[in-house]
Design a protein around this motif. Structure first.
Motif, PDB file in Angstrom:
ATOM      1  N   ALA A 328       0.850  -1.197   0.000  1.00  0.00           N
ATOM      2  CA  ALA A 328       0.000   0.000   0.000  1.00  0.00           C
ATOM      3  C   ALA A 328       0.891   1.255   0.000  1.00  0.00           C
ATOM      4  N   ARG A 329       1.918   1.226   0.843  1.00  0.00           N
ATOM      5  CA  ARG A 329       2.834   2.369   0.939  1.00  0.00           C
ATOM      6  C   ARG A 329       3.525   2.610  -0.408  1.00  0.00           C
ATOM      7  N   GLN A 330       3.897   1.503  -1.061  1.00  0.00           N
ATOM      8  CA  GLN A 330       4.559   1.624  -2.346  1.00  0.00           C
ATOM      9  C   GLN A 330       3.658   2.249  -3.420  1.00  0.00           C
ATOM     10  N   ASP A 525       7.593  -6.603   8.276  1.00  0.00           N
ATOM     11  CA  ASP A 525       7.618  -5.243   7.715  1.00  0.00           C
ATOM     12  C   ASP A 525       8.892  -4.508   8.111  1.00  0.00           C
ATOM     13  N   ALA A 526       9.306  -4.677   9.393  1.00  0.00           N
ATOM     14  CA  ALA A 526      10.480  -3.955   9.887  1.00  0.00           C
ATOM     15  C   ALA A 526      11.740  -4.395   9.131  1.00  0.00           C
ATOM     16  N   VAL A 527      11.894  -5.723   8.930  1.00  0.00           N
ATOM     17  CA  VAL A 527      13.080  -6.219   8.212  1.00  0.00           C
ATOM     18  C   VAL A 527      13.038  -5.745   6.753  1.00  0.00           C
ATOM     19  N   MET A 528      11.825  -5.854   6.117  1.00  0.00           N
ATOM     20  CA  MET A 528      11.703  -5.437   4.718  1.00  0.00           C
ATOM     21  C   MET A 528      12.025  -3.944   4.570  1.00  0.00           C
ATOM     22  N   ALA A 529      11.581  -3.156   5.556  1.00  0.00           N
ATOM     23  CA  ALA A 529      11.837  -1.708   5.502  1.00  0.00           C
ATOM     24  C   ALA A 529      13.344  -1.440   5.600  1.00  0.00           C
ATOM     25  N   THR A 542      12.477 -17.216   3.279  1.00  0.00           N
ATOM     26  CA  THR A 542      11.739 -18.355   2.745  1.00  0.00           C
ATOM     27  C   THR A 542      10.818 -17.711   1.711  1.00  0.00           C
ATOM     28  N   THR A 543       9.963 -18.463   1.059  1.00  0.00           N
ATOM     29  CA  THR A 543       9.271 -17.915  -0.110  1.00  0.00           C
ATOM     30  C   THR A 543       8.267 -16.817   0.224  1.00  0.00           C
ATOM     31  N   VAL A 544       8.406 -16.174   1.380  1.00  0.00           N
ATOM     32  CA  VAL A 544       7.418 -15.154   1.742  1.00  0.00           C
ATOM     33  C   VAL A 544       7.760 -13.775   1.197  1.00  0.00           C
ATOM     34  N   VAL A 545       8.766 -13.660   0.325  1.00  0.00           N
ATOM     35  CA  VAL A 545       9.123 -12.322  -0.158  1.00  0.00           C
ATOM     36  C   VAL A 545       7.866 -11.678  -0.714  1.00  0.00           C
ATOM     37  N   GLU A 546       7.517 -10.546  -0.155  1.00  0.00           N
ATOM     38  CA  GLU A 546       6.238  -9.916  -0.455  1.00  0.00           C
ATOM     39  C   GLU A 546       6.131  -9.605  -1.940  1.00  0.00           C
ATOM     40  N   VAL A 547       5.058 -10.076  -2.554  1.00  0.00           N
ATOM     41  CA  VAL A 547       4.852  -9.788  -3.973  1.00  0.00           C
ATOM     42  C   VAL A 547       4.867  -8.276  -4.162  1.00  0.00           C
ATOM     43  N   GLY A 548       5.677  -7.810  -5.099  1.00  0.00           N
ATOM     44  CA  GLY A 548       5.608  -6.388  -5.446  1.00  0.00           C
ATOM     45  C   GLY A 548       6.531  -5.470  -4.680  1.00  0.00           C
ATOM     46  N   VAL A 549       7.281  -5.978  -3.696  1.00  0.00           N
ATOM     47  CA  VAL A 549       8.144  -5.063  -2.947  1.00  0.00           C
ATOM     48  C   VAL A 549       9.219  -4.497  -3.877  1.00  0.00           C
ATOM     49  N   ASN A 550       9.346  -3.195  -3.857  1.00  0.00           N
ATOM     50  CA  ASN A 550      10.221  -2.544  -4.818  1.00  0.00           C
ATOM     51  C   ASN A 550      11.504  -2.080  -4.145  1.00  0.00           C
TER      52      ASN A 550
END
Length: 694
Positions: A328-330, A525-529, A542-550
């Motif tokens: 959503a933020r993206q 979210d914190a690690v991805m950020a 593991t295969t949880v890489v969020e679809v669409g993370v830019n």
């Protein structure tokens, strides 16, 4: 649309499974887990194999085959210790056959089958030393019960406490209750396809006499698959027709959108322009739009949606809903700049908004001071009110429940819908998932994207890959390292991922992060950020890489044990890199030797990055199982239809359904009334809340 009560002819099939003989309080929950709560569900269970029995003598017996012998009981041999079996020696005139029984019930056998008695015995023949034996015969019966031993026995799925043979008995009884139903298929099509009638098809499925009878390509299997596909396509075609009758505000292309497009630092691709033209045609028609925007990650769907929102913002409001806060933020970052520069106010609403700041955003939407809302499922909560919501855009729509999508659309009157999906669905399957939506495909990549160099490397060269990674990370690049999540136990996979992260920390230093499915949303979210901000150099996941993370800076994607992933999944993962202008690479690590299919999968990835071509190839290579991740992408839970084997029937059912709705929208003709029975039989009705696509 008016739908009568369930037709009486189907009552026997809608009876609870407890009405079947032998399904009492103990068995009912087991059978329900295996099939479902009603007789129809047991009727729709299919055998997965068939046992062929032939009558034989000991001298002509075949090892490994299931055979029937007529024997005389010679002697009982008691076990010397509890670990040893009872052995019953028998003779059939041509040789000796031993029957072997483990467990304590050997003593009861002697009473039932005394020495000197003649018996029929059947089971799998094995060699033990010089003799032939059958361990735990399937059948051990007096001669007058020969009819109880089937020459062809269908083997059904079983579950703990409910053996396959018992399930077969229930399936046979359900079959005996199946009524003759009126024919709902077109007579010319029946002849052309050589389809049996519905009841004959079911009898054939439950009475296989060879492996060929179990094939999805047998006429009986194709007939039942077509019935199911037609019931579903018809419900979707009816729903689409119904939606067309809903008037919606007619919205024209705006000067504002033209100015925003002119100010973008790039030209729209031809595919983006075509998709936008499709949407504008729908918006101007005065009927409620339901359109799917399908395109690979990074094909520019959000920008097309943004220009449609600009058209709407003259008099109405738009909402864009994404499945996670990061996404959503993206989206917010992509569209808020261009829109706000031209006077369109955009607010971001997520679960994190609290207190006065949240109240202010809600007020702006309710009063119409904000024209666009971007957010997570926080958008459809009760206290969110719009002054005039005209367009709802839903990203990765299959990840929302139907009720959630409907609650968002219900915040406006006859709200137009754009669904966006980055999961490429093969054209041949599009109808089954999106049959009630109009589809626009964005099948070009925006210019300025560098293709991702893809190579397959055996695990034995792991050290080289790690060394190369150390080199580029010290130069400031970022990388993903994906560990598979497919073993029997998630914990084993998790341990493997944690171990890999530790090992990479030892090699590369502390800037290695880890995300996995057991973490909470905020933790992830914190690690991805941190990764997006460049604080983490290598992200193990593991295969949880969020679809669409830019993460434009991420230029390397390493996928461990790539042979364990489906093609579509590998393509999705690869799409996480190559977002910026820097050279990017994807390394597919595999454990040799590769199967032929795995080899083909890795080859097609090296050759192309066209998601639609890849999805189509995936379907062709698919050897059964759910390689496409179809369930995740919203593929219906069909009983008889198989997406790979019955591709040709999907398109035919779609055409048939559109023709029926065009000619007989209320299903009042003779065929129409039969089709109503079909829809009830499969439970695909236009109003089925569970099966709605929005």
């Amino acid at each position: 649309m008016f739908h009568p009560m369930r037709p009486e002819i189907l009552f026997p099939l809608y009876a609870p499974i407890t009405s079947l003989k032998g399904v009492g309080a103990r068995v009912a929950p087991l059978l329900e887990k295996l099939a479902g709560p009603i007789v129809r569900d047991v009727l729709f269970l299919r055998p997965h194999s068939v046992i062929r029995r032939e009558v034989a003598t000991v001298s002509t017996a075949t090892e490994g085959a299931v055979q029937i012998f007529e024997v005389e009981i010679d002697a009982y041999k008691r076990p010397r210790s509890p670990q040893q079996p009872w052995r019953v020696e028998t003779y059939d005139g041509t040789g000796v056959l031993s029957l072997v029984f483990f467990g304590s019930f050997g003593g009861q056998l002697e009473a039932k089958h005394p020495v000197g008695a003649k018996r029929l015995v059947s089971g799998k023949v094995e060699r033990f030393g010089l003799n032939l034996q059958i361990a735990h015969p399937d059948y051990f019966l007096p001669l007058d019960r020969a009819a109880d031993i089937p020459l062809f026995e269908a083997v059904y799925p079983a579950t703990a406490g409910l053996p396959a043979r018992t399930v077969r008995k229930f399936a046979q009884e359900a079959l005996s209750r199946a009524p003759h139903l009126p024919e709902w298929q077109d007579s010319a099509w029946l002849v052309q396809e050589r389809f049996p009638s519905w009841i004959e098809a079911l009898r054939a499925v439950h009475g296989p006499t060879s492996e060929a009878d179990l094939s999805p390509l047998s006429p009986a299997a194709r007939r039942l698959a077509y019935d199911e596909l037609l019931a579903h396509q018809l419900a979707m075609a009816q729903r689409k027709a119904e939606r067309r009758t809903e008037a919606a505000p007619a919205i024209g292309a705006s000067e504002l959108a033209a100015r925003i497009a002119a100010d973008l630092p790039y030209e729209l691709t031809g595919a983006q322009q075509r998709a936008l033209a499709d949407i504008r045609r729908d918006l101007a028609a005065g009927e409620r739009m339901s359109r799917l925007l399908q395109g690979d990650v990074g094909s520019g769907k959000t920008v097309v949606a943004m220009l449609a929102m600009a058209d709407v913002s003259g008099g109405g409001q738009s909402a864009l809903m994404a499945p996670t806060e990061i996404l959503a933020r993206q989206h917010y970052e992509t569209i808020s700049g261009p829109l706000s520069e031209h006077g369109v106010t955009v607010v971001l609403l997520t679960g994190r908004d609290k207190g006065a700041a949240r109240a202010e955003k809600l007020r702006a939407l309710a009063l119409g001071a904000a024209q666009v809302a971007v957010g997570t499922h926080a958008l459809f909560q009760d206290e969110v009110a719009f002054q005039n919501l005209q367009l709802a855009v839903i990203d990765e729509q299959h990840r929302f429940g139907v009720a959630e999508r409907q609650r968002l659309q219900a915040k406006g009157a006859a709200t137009h819908l754009i669904a966006m999906s980055a999961t490429p669905i093969p054209r041949t399957l599009e109808l089954t998932i999106y049959g009630d939506l109009d589809v626009s495909r964005i099948d070009e990549k925006p210019p300025g994207r560098t293709p991702v160099a893809t190579r397959a490397v055996p695990m034995s060269r792991l050290a080289e890959v790690e060394a190369r990674l150390r080199q580029v990370v010290t130069q400031g690049a970022q990388a993903f390292w994906i560990c598979p999540l497919v073993s029997e136990s998630e914990l084993v996979d998790l341990k493997a991922a944690e171990k890999r992260a530790e090992e990479l920390r030892a090699q590369l230093g502390p800037s290695v992060g880890l995300v996995h499915g057991k973490m909470s949303g905020p933790e992830k979210d914190a690690v991805m950020a941190d990764f997006a901000d460049g604080k983490i150099g290598v992200l193990v996941a593991t295969t949880v890489v969020e679809v669409g993370v830019n993460v434009p800076n991420a230029t390397i994607m390493v996928i461990e044990q790539a042979e364990r992933f489906g093609l579509a999944q590998l393509h999705q993962l690869r799409g996480r890199v190559g977002r910026g202008s820097r050279e990017s690479a994807c390394v597919l690590l595999y454990d040799p030797p590769l199967s032929e299919t795995a080899q083909k999968r890795l080859d097609i990835l090296r050759r192309t990055d066209d998601g639609f071509l890849i999805a189509e190839t995936d379907l062709e290579l698919r050897g059964g199982g759910d390689a496409l991740g179809l369930r995740q992408s919203g593929f219906p839970a069909y009983v008889f239809a198989d997406p790979a084997a019955h591709r040709d029937l999907i398109a035919a059912a779609g055409d048939d359904a559109r023709m029926i709705v065009g000619r007989d929208p209320d299903l009042t003709s003779e065929r129409g009334r039969a089709l109503q029975v079909l829809q009830e039989l499969f439970d695909w009705r236009p109003a089925s809340p569970l099966k709605d696509a929005g």
